[in-house]
Design a protein around this motif. Structure first.
Motif, PDB file in Angstrom:
ATOM      1  N   LEU A 166       2.549   4.651   2.715  1.00  0.00           N
ATOM      2  CA  LEU A 166       2.949   3.354   2.174  1.00  0.00           C
ATOM      3  C   LEU A 166       1.734   2.457   1.951  1.00  0.00           C
ATOM      4  CD1 LEU A 166       5.075   1.211   1.438  1.00  0.00           C
ATOM      5  CD2 LEU A 166       5.221   0.647   3.876  1.00  0.00           C
ATOM      6  N   ILE A 167       0.868   2.376   2.946  1.00  0.00           N
ATOM      7  CA  ILE A 167      -0.333   1.544   2.814  1.00  0.00           C
ATOM      8  C   ILE A 167      -1.233   2.077   1.701  1.00  0.00           C
ATOM      9  CG2 ILE A 167      -2.428   0.789   4.002  1.00  0.00           C
ATOM     10  CD1 ILE A 167      -0.859   0.705   6.573  1.00  0.00           C
ATOM     11  N   LEU A 168      -1.355   3.395   1.609  1.00  0.00           N
ATOM     12  CA  LEU A 168      -2.186   3.985   0.558  1.00  0.00           C
ATOM     13  C   LEU A 168      -1.631   3.663  -0.822  1.00  0.00           C
ATOM     14  CD1 LEU A 168      -4.573   5.791  -0.203  1.00  0.00           C
ATOM     15  CD2 LEU A 168      -3.037   7.763  -0.011  1.00  0.00           C
ATOM     16  N   ARG A 169      -0.319   3.709  -0.968  1.00  0.00           N
ATOM     17  CA  ARG A 169       0.287   3.400  -2.268  1.00  0.00           C
ATOM     18  C   ARG A 169       0.068   1.940  -2.645  1.00  0.00           C
ATOM     19  NH1 ARG A 169       6.381   5.122  -2.331  1.00  0.00           N
ATOM     20  NH2 ARG A 169       6.159   4.120  -4.377  1.00  0.00           N
ATOM     21  N   VAL A 170       0.168   1.053  -1.670  1.00  0.00           N
ATOM     22  CA  VAL A 170      -0.049  -0.365  -1.966  1.00  0.00           C
ATOM     23  C   VAL A 170      -1.501  -0.615  -2.359  1.00  0.00           C
ATOM     24  CG1 VAL A 170      -0.047  -2.684  -0.987  1.00  0.00           C
ATOM     25  CG2 VAL A 170       1.841  -1.132  -0.499  1.00  0.00           C
ATOM     26  N   LEU A 171      -2.429  -0.003  -1.629  1.00  0.00           N
ATOM     27  CA  LEU A 171      -3.849  -0.209  -1.920  1.00  0.00           C
ATOM     28  C   LEU A 171      -4.249   0.376  -3.263  1.00  0.00           C
ATOM     29  CD1 LEU A 171      -5.460   0.478   1.580  1.00  0.00           C
ATOM     30  CD2 LEU A 171      -5.042  -1.725   0.487  1.00  0.00           C
ATOM     31  N   THR A 172      -3.588   1.432  -3.685  1.00  0.00           N
ATOM     32  CA  THR A 172      -3.893   2.044  -4.984  1.00  0.00           C
ATOM     33  C   THR A 172      -2.987   1.513  -6.096  1.00  0.00           C
ATOM     34  OG1 THR A 172      -2.422   3.904  -4.434  1.00  0.00           O
ATOM     35  CG2 THR A 172      -4.771   4.151  -3.934  1.00  0.00           C
ATOM     36  N   LEU A 173      -2.223   0.455  -5.783  1.00  0.00           N
ATOM     37  CA  LEU A 173      -1.317  -0.181  -6.757  1.00  0.00           C
ATOM     38  C   LEU A 173      -0.268   0.784  -7.295  1.00  0.00           C
ATOM     39  CD1 LEU A 173      -3.768  -2.460  -8.787  1.00  0.00           C
ATOM     40  CD2 LEU A 173      -2.315  -3.058  -6.847  1.00  0.00           C
ATOM     41  N   ASP A 174       0.102   1.761  -6.481  1.00  0.00           N
ATOM     42  CA  ASP A 174       1.202   2.651  -6.846  1.00  0.00           C
ATOM     43  C   ASP A 174       2.491   2.006  -6.346  1.00  0.00           C
ATOM     44  OD1 ASP A 174       2.877   4.675  -7.540  1.00  0.00           O
ATOM     45  OD2 ASP A 174       2.139   6.116  -6.056  1.00  0.00           O
ATOM     46  N   LEU A 175       3.014   1.073  -7.125  1.00  0.00           N
ATOM     47  CA  LEU A 175       4.128   0.233  -6.691  1.00  0.00           C
ATOM     48  C   LEU A 175       5.476   0.708  -7.209  1.00  0.00           C
ATOM     49  CD1 LEU A 175       2.373  -3.215  -7.239  1.00  0.00           C
ATOM     50  CD2 LEU A 175       2.451  -1.826  -5.164  1.00  0.00           C
ATOM     51  N   GLY A 176       5.518   1.906  -7.727  1.00  0.00           N
ATOM     52  CA  GLY A 176       6.791   2.448  -8.179  1.00  0.00           C
ATOM     53  C   GLY A 176       7.110   2.055  -9.613  1.00  0.00           C
ATOM     54  N   TYR A 177       8.400   2.097  -9.930  1.00  0.00           N
ATOM     55  CA  TYR A 177       8.855   1.867 -11.298  1.00  0.00           C
ATOM     56  C   TYR A 177       9.889   0.746 -11.329  1.00  0.00           C
ATOM     57  CZ  TYR A 177       6.571   6.276 -12.416  1.00  0.00           C
ATOM     58  OH  TYR A 177       5.637   7.264 -12.584  1.00  0.00           O
ATOM     59  N   SER A 178       9.858  -0.012 -12.399  1.00  0.00           N
ATOM     60  CA  SER A 178      10.817  -1.093 -12.596  1.00  0.00           C
ATOM     61  C   SER A 178      12.069  -0.554 -13.283  1.00  0.00           C
ATOM     62  CB  SER A 178      10.192  -2.204 -13.444  1.00  0.00           C
ATOM     63  OG  SER A 178      11.167  -3.142 -13.833  1.00  0.00           O
ATOM     64  N   ARG A 179      13.212  -1.118 -12.911  1.00  0.00           N
ATOM     65  CA  ARG A 179      14.467  -0.679 -13.509  1.00  0.00           C
ATOM     66  C   ARG A 179      14.925  -1.580 -14.649  1.00  0.00           C
ATOM     67  NH1 ARG A 179      14.428   1.011  -8.392  1.00  0.00           N
ATOM     68  NH2 ARG A 179      15.446   2.976  -7.869  1.00  0.00           N
TER      69      ARG A 179
END
Length: 295
Positions: A92-105
């Motif tokens: 989770l922390i790695l995704r936030v730091l790499t701006l991997d914030l998922g997809y918008s619906r």
């Protein structure tokens, strides 16, 4: 070298604080079960869409439920719900730091991408341009009025600006935006109702810049209206506090000219706190103004 060392120290401290905050948020959300509830809601929402799609191909209810259960397991695995919350913290922390914030619906970028990072990167410059410009304009106007009211303490002008500043500071940005939208778009037809550029956008670079500025007028007016009062009131308070200091009283007793007294003994001590407020306001403007931009 001292400056470089100081900047490096501050950068390391900032990164450490960021990681600590992310870790604390992840622990709180995980330990309280909030993160599992949020992720489960995402899974259920996607299952509804999958059910509608599969129900057109699979008519047997038993087979449909088996297929949905298989999809559910795959979704839960993709969201990490098959693992305890504490095992998901590093990723989770790695995704936030790499701006991997998922997809918008619901929102897409101008290029059609649903990645949250793409949407943020695409729209962040416009938000910074809008809010930072509003902060700078509000600071210039508010500081000017604050200095003038402080020099005319107790006058009608002082009371008028003070009451207006208090009213301005208390205005909700979304309500002010709606009122200005009603006046300048629905009634006067002078300004566009929203958006960044016209549709279709201009092709010439200068025309495109002017079009963006034209669309920014209404939200800029909204932000300036609700921000300028705070600047005027804060500046007035700072200057009035300084005018009551002993060194100002001594300078007045010496019979110094009013302009020299104001410039050397009042404005100079008042400059650091005002400048600090400006720096913090500009830094805070990087976060944008969600309500105003939405309205």
């Amino acid at each position: 070298m001292t400056l470089i060392r100081s900047l490096v120290t501050q950068a390391v401290t900032l990164v450490f604080v960021l990681l600590t905050v992310l870790l604390m948020v992840a622990v709180v959300l995980g330990a309280t079960g909030v993160s599992d509830k949020i992720l489960s809601a995402y899974v259920n929402e996607e299952l509804r869409a999958v059910r509608q799609s599969l129900s057109q191909r699979i008519k047997d209810p038993v087979e449909l439920e088996k297929a949905l259960e298989q999809v559910r397991l795959e979704l839960e695995k993709s969201y990490g719900l098959d693992r305890p919350w504490y095992e998901r913290i590093p990723s989770l922390i790695l995704r936030v730091l790499t701006l991997d914030l998922g997809y918008s619906r619901t929102i897409t970028s101008f290029a059609g991408s649903r990645k949250v990072a793409d949407i943020i990167v695409e729209r962040l410059p416009y938000s910074i341009l809008l809010v930072t410009s509003a902060v700078v304009i509000s600071a210039v106007i508010g500081i000017n009025f604050g200095l003038r009211t402080a020099s005319r303490r107790g006058s009608l002008f002082d009371k008028l600006i003070s009451y207006t500043a208090a009213a301005s500071y208390g205005l909700p940005s979304w309500w002010t935006g709606l009122i200005l939208l009603l006046v300048f778009y629905f009634y006067l037809r002078l300004l566009p109702p929203g958006g960044i550029m016209s549709t279709p956008p201009p092709t010439e670079p200068l025309a495109k810049v002017l079009d963006v500025l034209w669309h920014a007028v209404l939200p800029l007016m909204t932000l300036v209206t609700v921000i300028v009062g705070g600047w005027a009131y804060v500046t007035r308070t700072i200057v009035l506090n300084i005018t009551q200091e002993d060194f100002v009283t001594v300078a007045k007793a010496k019979g110094l000219p009013e302009n020299l007294l104001r410039r050397r003994y009042i404005l100079r001590p008042a400059a650091p706190p005002i400048a600090t407020n400006i720096v913090f306001a500009i830094a805070g403007s990087l976060g944008g103004a969600i309500l105003t931009e939405t309205v």
